[in-house]
Scaffold this motif. Sequence first.
Motif, PDB file in Angstrom:
ATOM      1  N   LEU A 153      -1.611  -4.196   4.158  1.00 55.97           N
ATOM      2  CA  LEU A 153      -1.647  -4.675   2.767  1.00 55.97           C
ATOM      3  C   LEU A 153      -1.098  -6.098   2.698  1.00 55.97           C
ATOM      4  CD1 LEU A 153      -0.433  -1.537   0.755  1.00 55.97           C
ATOM      5  CD2 LEU A 153      -2.770  -2.195   1.391  1.00 55.97           C
ATOM      6  N   GLU A 154      -0.049  -6.335   3.438  1.00 50.88           N
ATOM      7  CA  GLU A 154       0.552  -7.677   3.450  1.00 50.88           C
ATOM      8  C   GLU A 154      -0.463  -8.720   3.894  1.00 50.88           C
ATOM      9  OE1 GLU A 154       4.444  -9.030   5.108  1.00 50.88           O
ATOM     10  OE2 GLU A 154       3.545 -10.245   3.521  1.00 50.88           O
ATOM     11  N   ALA A 155      -1.241  -8.372   4.930  1.00 51.88           N
ATOM     12  CA  ALA A 155      -2.222  -9.324   5.465  1.00 51.88           C
ATOM     13  C   ALA A 155      -3.270  -9.700   4.424  1.00 51.88           C
ATOM     14  CB  ALA A 155      -2.903  -8.717   6.691  1.00 51.88           C
ATOM     15  N   ARG A 156      -3.468  -8.837   3.431  1.00 54.95           N
ATOM     16  CA  ARG A 156      -4.516  -9.112   2.430  1.00 54.95           C
ATOM     17  C   ARG A 156      -3.926  -9.183   1.026  1.00 54.95           C
ATOM     18  NH1 ARG A 156      -7.182  -4.839   5.059  1.00 54.95           N
ATOM     19  NH2 ARG A 156      -8.042  -5.627   6.980  1.00 54.95           N
ATOM     20  N   ARG A 157      -2.682  -9.578   0.934  1.00 50.51           N
ATOM     21  CA  ARG A 157      -2.023  -9.465  -0.371  1.00 50.51           C
ATOM     22  C   ARG A 157      -2.697 -10.279  -1.466  1.00 50.51           C
ATOM     23  NH1 ARG A 157       4.056 -10.989   0.520  1.00 50.51           N
ATOM     24  NH2 ARG A 157       4.190 -11.018  -1.744  1.00 50.51           N
ATOM     25  N   HIS A 158      -3.334 -11.398  -1.095  1.00 52.07           N
ATOM     26  CA  HIS A 158      -3.976 -12.228  -2.131  1.00 52.07           C
ATOM     27  C   HIS A 158      -5.481 -11.978  -2.254  1.00 52.07           C
ATOM     28  CE1 HIS A 158      -0.184 -14.123  -2.650  1.00 52.07           C
ATOM     29  NE2 HIS A 158      -0.144 -14.534  -1.389  1.00 52.07           N
ATOM     30  N   ALA A 159      -5.993 -11.073  -1.424  1.00 50.65           N
ATOM     31  CA  ALA A 159      -7.430 -10.759  -1.475  1.00 50.65           C
ATOM     32  C   ALA A 159      -7.681  -9.702  -2.551  1.00 50.65           C
ATOM     33  CB  ALA A 159      -7.883 -10.247  -0.115  1.00 50.65           C
ATOM     34  N   PRO A 160      -8.917  -9.671  -3.073  1.00 45.06           N
ATOM     35  CA  PRO A 160      -9.213  -8.588  -4.028  1.00 45.06           C
ATOM     36  C   PRO A 160      -9.092  -7.234  -3.342  1.00 45.06           C
ATOM     37  CG  PRO A 160     -11.207  -9.853  -3.502  1.00 45.06           C
ATOM     38  CD  PRO A 160     -10.062 -10.560  -2.845  1.00 45.06           C
ATOM     39  N   ALA A 161      -8.620  -6.249  -4.090  1.00 46.57           N
ATOM     40  CA  ALA A 161      -8.384  -4.925  -3.491  1.00 46.57           C
ATOM     41  C   ALA A 161      -9.676  -4.291  -2.996  1.00 46.57           C
ATOM     42  CB  ALA A 161      -7.696  -4.016  -4.509  1.00 46.57           C
ATOM     43  N   SER A 162     -10.823  -4.840  -3.425  1.00 46.18           N
ATOM     44  CA  SER A 162     -12.118  -4.296  -2.978  1.00 46.18           C
ATOM     45  C   SER A 162     -12.308  -4.455  -1.471  1.00 46.18           C
ATOM     46  CB  SER A 162     -13.264  -4.990  -3.718  1.00 46.18           C
ATOM     47  OG  SER A 162     -13.172  -6.385  -3.526  1.00 46.18           O
ATOM     48  N   VAL A 163     -11.562  -5.365  -0.830  1.00 43.35           N
ATOM     49  CA  VAL A 163     -11.740  -5.546   0.627  1.00 43.35           C
ATOM     50  C   VAL A 163     -11.028  -4.439   1.422  1.00 43.35           C
ATOM     51  CG1 VAL A 163     -11.904  -8.069   0.365  1.00 43.35           C
ATOM     52  CG2 VAL A 163      -9.724  -7.048   1.086  1.00 43.35           C
ATOM     53  N   LEU A 164     -10.197  -3.662   0.781  1.00 44.93           N
ATOM     54  CA  LEU A 164      -9.445  -2.628   1.505  1.00 44.93           C
ATOM     55  C   LEU A 164     -10.327  -1.420   1.812  1.00 44.93           C
ATOM     56  CD1 LEU A 164      -6.109  -2.533  -0.562  1.00 44.93           C
ATOM     57  CD2 LEU A 164      -6.598  -3.864   1.516  1.00 44.93           C
ATOM     58  N   SER A 165     -10.031  -0.769   2.931  1.00 47.08           N
ATOM     59  CA  SER A 165     -10.697   0.495   3.255  1.00 47.08           C
ATOM     60  C   SER A 165     -10.153   1.589   2.326  1.00 47.08           C
ATOM     61  CB  SER A 165     -10.409   0.862   4.710  1.00 47.08           C
ATOM     62  OG  SER A 165      -9.035   1.182   4.840  1.00 47.08           O
ATOM     63  N   GLY A 166     -10.803   2.744   2.354  1.00 48.44           N
ATOM     64  CA  GLY A 166     -10.327   3.862   1.535  1.00 48.44           C
ATOM     65  C   GLY A 166      -8.886   4.221   1.856  1.00 48.44           C
ATOM     66  N   GLY A 167      -8.549   4.246   3.137  1.00 49.98           N
ATOM     67  CA  GLY A 167      -7.186   4.586   3.556  1.00 49.98           C
ATOM     68  C   GLY A 167      -6.181   3.555   3.077  1.00 49.98           C
ATOM     69  N   GLU A 168      -6.578   2.275   3.176  1.00 49.21           N
ATOM     70  CA  GLU A 168      -5.672   1.211   2.718  1.00 49.21           C
ATOM     71  C   GLU A 168      -5.493   1.262   1.203  1.00 49.21           C
ATOM     72  OE1 GLU A 168      -6.746  -1.939   6.326  1.00 49.21           O
ATOM     73  OE2 GLU A 168      -7.857  -2.003   4.435  1.00 49.21           O
ATOM     74  N   GLN A 169      -6.557   1.612   0.501  1.00 50.63           N
ATOM     75  CA  GLN A 169      -6.428   1.751  -0.963  1.00 50.63           C
ATOM     76  C   GLN A 169      -5.480   2.894  -1.316  1.00 50.63           C
ATOM     77  OE1 GLN A 169     -10.017   1.760  -3.290  1.00 50.63           O
ATOM     78  NE2 GLN A 169     -10.727  -0.173  -2.430  1.00 50.63           N
ATOM     79  N   GLN A 170      -5.511   3.967  -0.514  1.00 53.69           N
ATOM     80  CA  GLN A 170      -4.586   5.076  -0.767  1.00 53.69           C
ATOM     81  C   GLN A 170      -3.148   4.632  -0.509  1.00 53.69           C
ATOM     82  OE1 GLN A 170      -5.381   8.341  -2.069  1.00 53.69           O
ATOM     83  NE2 GLN A 170      -3.209   8.051  -2.389  1.00 53.69           N
TER      84      GLN A 170
END
Length: 235
Positions: free
Chosen positions: A124-141
């Motif tokens: 999450l830290e690596a993508r903290r400024h990216a839209p949450a849409s870039v996260l996988s299902g597991g990362e969104q959980q």
Amino acid sequence: MLLEVAGLDLRYGATHAVKGVSLTVGEGEIVTVLGANGAGKSSLLKAIAGAEKPTGGTIQFNGRDITGRGASQRVRDGLVLVPEGRQIFVSLSVEENLLMGAYTRSGAEVARDAEEIFDRFPNLEARRHAPASVLSGGEQQMLAVGRALLARPKLMMLDEPSLGLSPIVVDQLFDLIAELNAQGLSILLVEQNTQMALEVASRGYVLELGALRAEGTAEELAADASLVEAYLGNA
Ligand code: ATP
């Protein structure tokens, strides 16, 4: 008991979704609620969280009656829900999603807690400024759990957190649940993944058509073959 639900009832018009359910969660416990689709599990959690108004029964949390308290007051009391489907806002950044969990708080501590959560979840830290849409299902959980942690809960309720996740990610999620519990967080876990839920929980309840069908220690429930077959499937 940290949470004490007594005779909880919830109707949506003609649908009687929760029928006089009583359950408890002790300080430091992981308790699971199992049941098939439509058994009333989500409705039960929503009523405890204050998102749905029960039509009967009482809810005690941390020594006080919270039956009439609003949802955000309950969050302030230390009772949070990680909802089914995660409810991440995909057009907002990962950080913005995370900070939403602190809507009942203010001050410098929030930023410090957010950094701690980013330390815990490097993806999450690596993508903290990216839209949450870039996260996988597991990362969104993980983000949904992190967001809930930002409210500094005493009790976290999780509604089917493993839904739609691959087996490896489900393992990671259950490791996280066990780790948070070891750090003092009490957990009420709704799951259709019966086997994993009974591995991590100390006690459980089985709901069928809105009513409690069984309760017991995780070992007792897992050993009851007829129960597992009839109500829980082999998920
Ligand atoms: P699932 O795993 O499918 O979410 P569940 O065990 O969480 O199932 P609930 O979602 O609580 O079950 O649903 C219990 C019953 O209440 C079902 O018959 C469902 O159709 C009904 N229900 C749920 N939400 C509503 C609503 N907002 N309005 C009317 N009926 C509802």
